[in-house]
Design a protein around this motif. Structure first.
Motif, PDB file in Angstrom:
ATOM      1  N   PRO A   1       0.378   4.900  -1.765  1.00  0.00           N
ATOM      2  CA  PRO A   1       0.635   6.325  -2.006  1.00  0.00           C
ATOM      3  C   PRO A   1       0.233   6.789  -3.398  1.00  0.00           C
ATOM      4  CG  PRO A   1       2.483   5.342  -0.855  1.00  0.00           C
ATOM      5  CD  PRO A   1       1.573   4.220  -1.223  1.00  0.00           C
ATOM      6  N   GLU A   2       0.422   5.940  -4.410  1.00  0.00           N
ATOM      7  CA  GLU A   2       0.083   6.370  -5.768  1.00  0.00           C
ATOM      8  C   GLU A   2      -1.422   6.625  -5.920  1.00  0.00           C
ATOM      9  OE1 GLU A   2       1.086   1.853  -6.018  1.00  0.00           O
ATOM     10  OE2 GLU A   2       1.843   3.652  -4.987  1.00  0.00           O
ATOM     11  N   THR A   3      -2.246   5.897  -5.171  1.00  0.00           N
ATOM     12  CA  THR A   3      -3.685   6.138  -5.217  1.00  0.00           C
ATOM     13  C   THR A   3      -4.024   7.455  -4.530  1.00  0.00           C
ATOM     14  OG1 THR A   3      -4.141   3.760  -5.253  1.00  0.00           O
ATOM     15  CG2 THR A   3      -5.949   5.199  -4.622  1.00  0.00           C
ATOM     16  N   VAL A   4      -3.366   7.717  -3.417  1.00  0.00           N
ATOM     17  CA  VAL A   4      -3.550   9.010  -2.745  1.00  0.00           C
ATOM     18  C   VAL A   4      -3.152  10.146  -3.673  1.00  0.00           C
ATOM     19  CG1 VAL A   4      -2.745  10.468  -0.849  1.00  0.00           C
ATOM     20  CG2 VAL A   4      -3.280   8.057  -0.429  1.00  0.00           C
ATOM     21  N   ARG A   5      -2.026   9.993  -4.340  1.00  0.00           N
ATOM     22  CA  ARG A   5      -1.571  11.059  -5.255  1.00  0.00           C
ATOM     23  C   ARG A   5      -2.559  11.247  -6.402  1.00  0.00           C
ATOM     24  NH1 ARG A   5       3.675   8.626  -4.121  1.00  0.00           N
ATOM     25  NH2 ARG A   5       3.561   7.447  -6.082  1.00  0.00           N
ATOM     26  N   ALA A   6      -3.127  10.149  -6.897  1.00  0.00           N
ATOM     27  CA  ALA A   6      -4.115  10.245  -7.972  1.00  0.00           C
ATOM     28  C   ALA A   6      -5.356  10.995  -7.496  1.00  0.00           C
ATOM     29  CB  ALA A   6      -4.491   8.853  -8.471  1.00  0.00           C
ATOM     30  N   ALA A   7      -5.796  10.719  -6.279  1.00  0.00           N
ATOM     31  CA  ALA A   7      -6.949  11.435  -5.730  1.00  0.00           C
ATOM     32  C   ALA A   7      -6.625  12.914  -5.547  1.00  0.00           C
ATOM     33  CB  ALA A   7      -7.366  10.807  -4.398  1.00  0.00           C
ATOM     34  N   ALA A   8      -5.408  13.196  -5.114  1.00  0.00           N
ATOM     35  CA  ALA A   8      -4.995  14.591  -4.937  1.00  0.00           C
ATOM     36  C   ALA A   8      -5.012  15.344  -6.253  1.00  0.00           C
ATOM     37  CB  ALA A   8      -3.611  14.645  -4.298  1.00  0.00           C
ATOM     38  N   GLU A   9      -4.613  14.682  -7.319  1.00  0.00           N
ATOM     39  CA  GLU A   9      -4.626  15.314  -8.640  1.00  0.00           C
ATOM     40  C   GLU A   9      -6.044  15.640  -9.095  1.00  0.00           C
ATOM     41  OE1 GLU A   9      -2.507  12.687 -11.218  1.00  0.00           O
ATOM     42  OE2 GLU A   9      -0.554  13.125 -10.315  1.00  0.00           O
ATOM     43  N   LEU A  10      -7.023  14.916  -8.553  1.00  0.00           N
ATOM     44  CA  LEU A  10      -8.425  15.163  -8.884  1.00  0.00           C
ATOM     45  C   LEU A  10      -9.052  16.226  -7.981  1.00  0.00           C
ATOM     46  CD1 LEU A  10      -9.556  11.459  -9.441  1.00  0.00           C
ATOM     47  CD2 LEU A  10      -9.276  13.218 -11.208  1.00  0.00           C
ATOM     48  N   GLY A  11      -8.276  16.729  -7.035  1.00  0.00           N
ATOM     49  CA  GLY A  11      -8.775  17.807  -6.191  1.00  0.00           C
ATOM     50  C   GLY A  11      -9.100  17.423  -4.761  1.00  0.00           C
ATOM     51  N   VAL A  12      -8.830  16.173  -4.373  1.00  0.00           N
ATOM     52  CA  VAL A  12      -9.039  15.756  -2.981  1.00  0.00           C
ATOM     53  C   VAL A  12      -7.789  16.120  -2.188  1.00  0.00           C
ATOM     54  CG1 VAL A  12      -9.489  13.810  -1.430  1.00  0.00           C
ATOM     55  CG2 VAL A  12     -10.526  13.853  -3.713  1.00  0.00           C
ATOM     56  N   HIS A  13      -7.971  16.840  -1.101  1.00  0.00           N
ATOM     57  CA  HIS A  13      -6.807  17.304  -0.343  1.00  0.00           C
ATOM     58  C   HIS A  13      -6.833  16.897   1.126  1.00  0.00           C
ATOM     59  CE1 HIS A  13      -5.436  19.512  -3.788  1.00  0.00           C
ATOM     60  NE2 HIS A  13      -6.570  20.176  -3.858  1.00  0.00           N
ATOM     61  N   LEU A  14      -7.893  16.201   1.561  1.00  0.00           N
ATOM     62  CA  LEU A  14      -7.988  15.764   2.945  1.00  0.00           C
ATOM     63  C   LEU A  14      -8.091  14.251   2.980  1.00  0.00           C
ATOM     64  CD1 LEU A  14      -8.273  16.350   5.969  1.00  0.00           C
ATOM     65  CD2 LEU A  14     -10.747  16.594   5.602  1.00  0.00           C
ATOM     66  N   PHE A  15      -7.187  13.623   3.728  1.00  0.00           N
ATOM     67  CA  PHE A  15      -7.127  12.167   3.814  1.00  0.00           C
ATOM     68  C   PHE A  15      -7.133  11.723   5.267  1.00  0.00           C
ATOM     69  CE2 PHE A  15      -5.447  13.392  -0.244  1.00  0.00           C
ATOM     70  CZ  PHE A  15      -5.931  12.434  -1.125  1.00  0.00           C
ATOM     71  N   GLY A  16      -7.716  10.565   5.499  1.00  0.00           N
ATOM     72  CA  GLY A  16      -7.793  10.032   6.855  1.00  0.00           C
ATOM     73  C   GLY A  16      -7.152   8.672   6.952  1.00  0.00           C
ATOM     74  N   GLU A  17      -6.363   8.477   7.984  1.00  0.00           N
ATOM     75  CA  GLU A  17      -5.690   7.200   8.217  1.00  0.00           C
ATOM     76  C   GLU A  17      -6.117   6.621   9.562  1.00  0.00           C
ATOM     77  OE1 GLU A  17      -3.398   5.278   6.456  1.00  0.00           O
ATOM     78  OE2 GLU A  17      -3.939   6.513   4.717  1.00  0.00           O
ATOM     79  N   ASN A  18      -6.141   5.297   9.624  1.00  0.00           N
ATOM     80  CA  ASN A  18      -6.531   4.592  10.842  1.00  0.00           C
ATOM     81  C   ASN A  18      -5.379   4.289  11.775  1.00  0.00           C
ATOM     82  OD1 ASN A  18      -8.873   4.044   9.022  1.00  0.00           O
ATOM     83  ND2 ASN A  18      -9.544   2.857  10.796  1.00  0.00           N
ATOM     84  N   LYS A  19      -4.210   4.098  11.208  1.00  0.00           N
ATOM     85  CA  LYS A  19      -3.087   3.624  12.010  1.00  0.00           C
ATOM     86  C   LYS A  19      -1.887   4.549  11.841  1.00  0.00           C
ATOM     87  CE  LYS A  19      -4.558  -1.213  11.684  1.00  0.00           C
ATOM     88  NZ  LYS A  19      -5.004  -1.297  13.082  1.00  0.00           N
ATOM     89  N   VAL A  20      -1.269   4.870  12.956  1.00  0.00           N
ATOM     90  CA  VAL A  20      -0.112   5.756  12.940  1.00  0.00           C
ATOM     91  C   VAL A  20       1.005   5.171  12.103  1.00  0.00           C
ATOM     92  CG1 VAL A  20       1.708   6.751  14.374  1.00  0.00           C
ATOM     93  CG2 VAL A  20      -0.674   6.870  15.123  1.00  0.00           C
ATOM     94  N   GLN A  21       1.239   3.868  12.250  1.00  0.00           N
ATOM     95  CA  GLN A  21       2.363   3.252  11.553  1.00  0.00           C
ATOM     96  C   GLN A  21       2.191   3.318  10.042  1.00  0.00           C
ATOM     97  OE1 GLN A  21       4.618   2.614  13.714  1.00  0.00           O
ATOM     98  NE2 GLN A  21       6.228   1.942  12.308  1.00  0.00           N
ATOM     99  N   GLU A  22       0.981   3.062   9.560  1.00  0.00           N
ATOM    100  CA  GLU A  22       0.734   3.154   8.115  1.00  0.00           C
ATOM    101  C   GLU A  22       0.892   4.590   7.632  1.00  0.00           C
ATOM    102  OE1 GLU A  22      -2.773   2.354   4.779  1.00  0.00           O
ATOM    103  OE2 GLU A  22      -2.930   1.400   6.756  1.00  0.00           O
TER     104      GLU A  22
END
Length: 238
Positions: free
Chosen positions: A39-60
């Motif tokens: 999650p911290e990497t996702v948040r770091a990307a979001a702070e840089l302006g990335v707002h769309l993320f893709g996941e492979n697995k529902v559980q994750e």
């Protein structure tokens, strides 16, 4: 710092690819393929302006999404089993990997129960690889109208995963075939389809040149994962 530099490099290459074919870079959406990223990497990307993320697995995604607050959007880009549809409808803004009428019908039922309409892309196995999921083009055309008739499903386009190759030019025909298939689908439906989700870290520039509206970038953004590739994994975060 590496993440910021990687993002800037990807954005620059998108702009350059768009310039080669006279496209507006704003017509290409970068989806960060965040499989296995904390999650911290996702948040770091979001702070840089990335707002769309893709996941492979529902559980994750179920564990990760609540830890990534903010105006983020999440797409399911991996193979979806019918027994995960209820959670997928709750978690994701779009399902990019609808590969059968049965799956579409289950999503439709779960979306109805949730009083939602679910945007979807139909995944196509353009190259016919045994190791990948996805519709065969003829089967997709056969079932397209039945999927489109589902009241809680909104078909917005097509998705594919090209074969891995060290030479991106070798998969240009795959992207062209998906673009042509989208046109055939539009004729069947007598309506435009907004999206072509195609291209990953090793081939996204070619995909952009061939009309991609969504590119799914993992390794070029987050760095290469050390574990090996798996078969039947519809998004290698390449």
């Amino acid at each position: 710092m590496a993440l910021a530099a990687n993002l800037a490099a990807v954005q620059k290459r998108i702009e350059t690819a768009c310039a080669r074919v006279g496209r507006d870079p704003a017509s290409v959406t970068l989806l960060a393929a965040s499989k296995s990223q904390p999650p911290e990497t996702v948040r770091a990307a979001a702070e840089l302006g990335v707002h769309l993320f893709g996941e492979n697995k529902v559980q994750e995604a179920k564990a990760k999404v609540p830890l990534c607050a903010g105006a983020l959007r999440w797409h399911m880009i991996g193979h979806l089993q019918t027994n995960k549809c209820r959670e997928a409808v709750e978690l994701f803004d779009m399902i990019q990997s609808v590969d059968s009428l049965r799956l579409a019908e289950e999503l439709n039922q779960r979306a109805h129960q949730a009083s939602k309409t679910v945007p979807v892309l139909l995944e196509v196995n353009v190259a016919g690889e045994a190791s990948k999921f996805g519709y065969q083009p003829d089967k997709l055309l056969e079932e397209l109208e039945r999927i489109n008739a589902l009241k809680r499903i909104e078909v917005q386009g097509l998705m594919t995963i090209a074969p891995w190759t060290a030479d991106p030019e070798r998969v240009r025909p795959v992207f062209r075939q998906l673009r042509d298939l989208k046109r055939r689908c539009e004729q069947v439906l007598d309506a435009p389809l907004a999206h072509l989700s195609m291209g990953m870290s090793g081939d996204y520039e070619v995909a952009v040149e061939e009309g991609a509206t969504i590119i799914r970038i993992g390794a070029a953004l987050f760095g290469t994962r050390t574990r090996g590739r798996q078969t039947k994994e519809p998004e290698e975060s390449a």
